[in-house]
Design an enzyme around this catalytic site. Structure first.
Site, PDB file in Angstrom:
ATOM      1  N   SER A  34       1.016  -1.247  -0.122  1.00  0.00           N
ATOM      2  CA  SER A  34       0.282  -0.032  -0.136  1.00  0.00           C
ATOM      3  C   SER A  34       0.608   0.990   0.150  1.00  0.00           C
ATOM      4  O   SER A  34       0.706   2.120  -0.235  1.00  0.00           O
ATOM      5  CB  SER A  34      -1.032   0.026   1.002  1.00  0.00           C
ATOM      6  N   HIS A  90       1.520   4.741   5.113  1.00  0.00           N
ATOM      7  CA  HIS A  90       1.199   5.271   4.349  1.00  0.00           C
ATOM      8  C   HIS A  90       1.394   6.715   3.957  1.00  0.00           C
ATOM      9  O   HIS A  90       1.862   7.431   2.503  1.00  0.00           O
ATOM     10  CB  HIS A  90      -0.199   5.437   4.637  1.00  0.00           C
TER      11      HIS A  90
END
Length: 261
Positions: free
Chosen positions: A124, A177
């Site tokens: 991610s 992230h």
């Protein structure tokens, strides 16, 4: 090349790296049922201090559930294939590895102080990096997107995604992230720095010449983007042509645009 045409069969083949990585991530996930692969490659905040280079570079291959894997595969496929088509297959592979290491190092530096026992894994971070990169590119053509009366700065759209992912999936790594997204913004604004951190084009061409026999064996259902066939200085093509954007509404005095795909 635009992202929608890549979804039409026969118009643009997926990149060889993009397709191969999708298969490999799935294979690693399946093999982890039998062999404890994740235990060896999940990123430990202490990996930098312990010089565990495997964890610092391979953690994007580890996925903790089928949902985790599928979500990352779907989020990664189109933007990565676009990046590969415009930057070359080998260059893209080097970039992904470099991004994984830089993200891992920063995560460890922060993690040793704030969350020393929190292990992370998954691709991610790459998704958010590409999201940030393409947001910068798109903002150069279209600073805002409009939906009804809401005007959203293009550069901030990835931040909205980041907040939504954090709220909907509280077990996800907000810090990881955020680091990935920050790198995407950095590459978008200073892509020359990425060029300086990767091998020169002539060297990649030479490597591809040596490996030409094996490259020619890559299935024709995917496309290998040779270094000699890409131009990383070429201008960016926006996701939407202007003619595709207007959404007219008799009750709305302005002009609307769709947000995202």
């Amino acid at each position: 090349m635009d992202w929608k045409s890549m979804l039409r069969t026969g118009v643009h083949k997926p990149g060889a790296l993009t397709a191969g990585l999708s298969v490999f991530l799935t294979l690693v996930y399946v093999l982890n049922w039998v062999f404890p692969i994740n235990e060896k490659i999940l990123l430990d905040p202490g990996a930098l201090r312990k010089l565990q280079l495997t964890r610092l570079s391979l953690y994007p291959l580890a996925h903790l559930s089928i949902f985790h894997l599928l979500l990352n595969l779907m989020s990664l496929f189109v933007p990565l294939s676009m990046f590969e088509a415009s930057h070359g297959t080998v260059f893209t592979g080097i970039t992904l590895n470099l991004l994984a290491i830089v993200t891992g190092v920063v995560y460890c530096l922060v993690g040793m102080l704030l969350y020393p026992n929190v292990y992370v894994g998954g691709a991610s971070g790459w998704c958010f990096t590409l999201c940030g990169y393409f947001a910068v590119q798109e903002a150069g053509f279209r600073p805002h997107y409009e939906l009804a009366s809401l005007k959203m700065p293009t550069l901030y759209i990835p931040l909205v995604f980041l907040v939504l992912v954090t709220l909907l999936m509280p077990g996800s790594s907000f810090v990881g992230h955020l680091i990935g997204l920050g790198l995407g913004y950095l590459i978008g604004f200073r892509e020359r720095w990425l060029q300086m951190a990767t091998p020169p084009g002539w060297l990649i061409v030479k490597i591809e010449t040596w490996l030409d026999r094996w490259i020619s064996m890559i299935p024709s259902v995917v496309k290998y983007h040779r270094e000699s066939s890409v131009d990383r200085t070429a201008g960016y093509t926006p996701l939407y042509q202007e003619s595709e954007l207007p959404l007219h509404n008799d009750n709305f005095p302005g002009q609307g645009r769709v947000l995202g795909p």
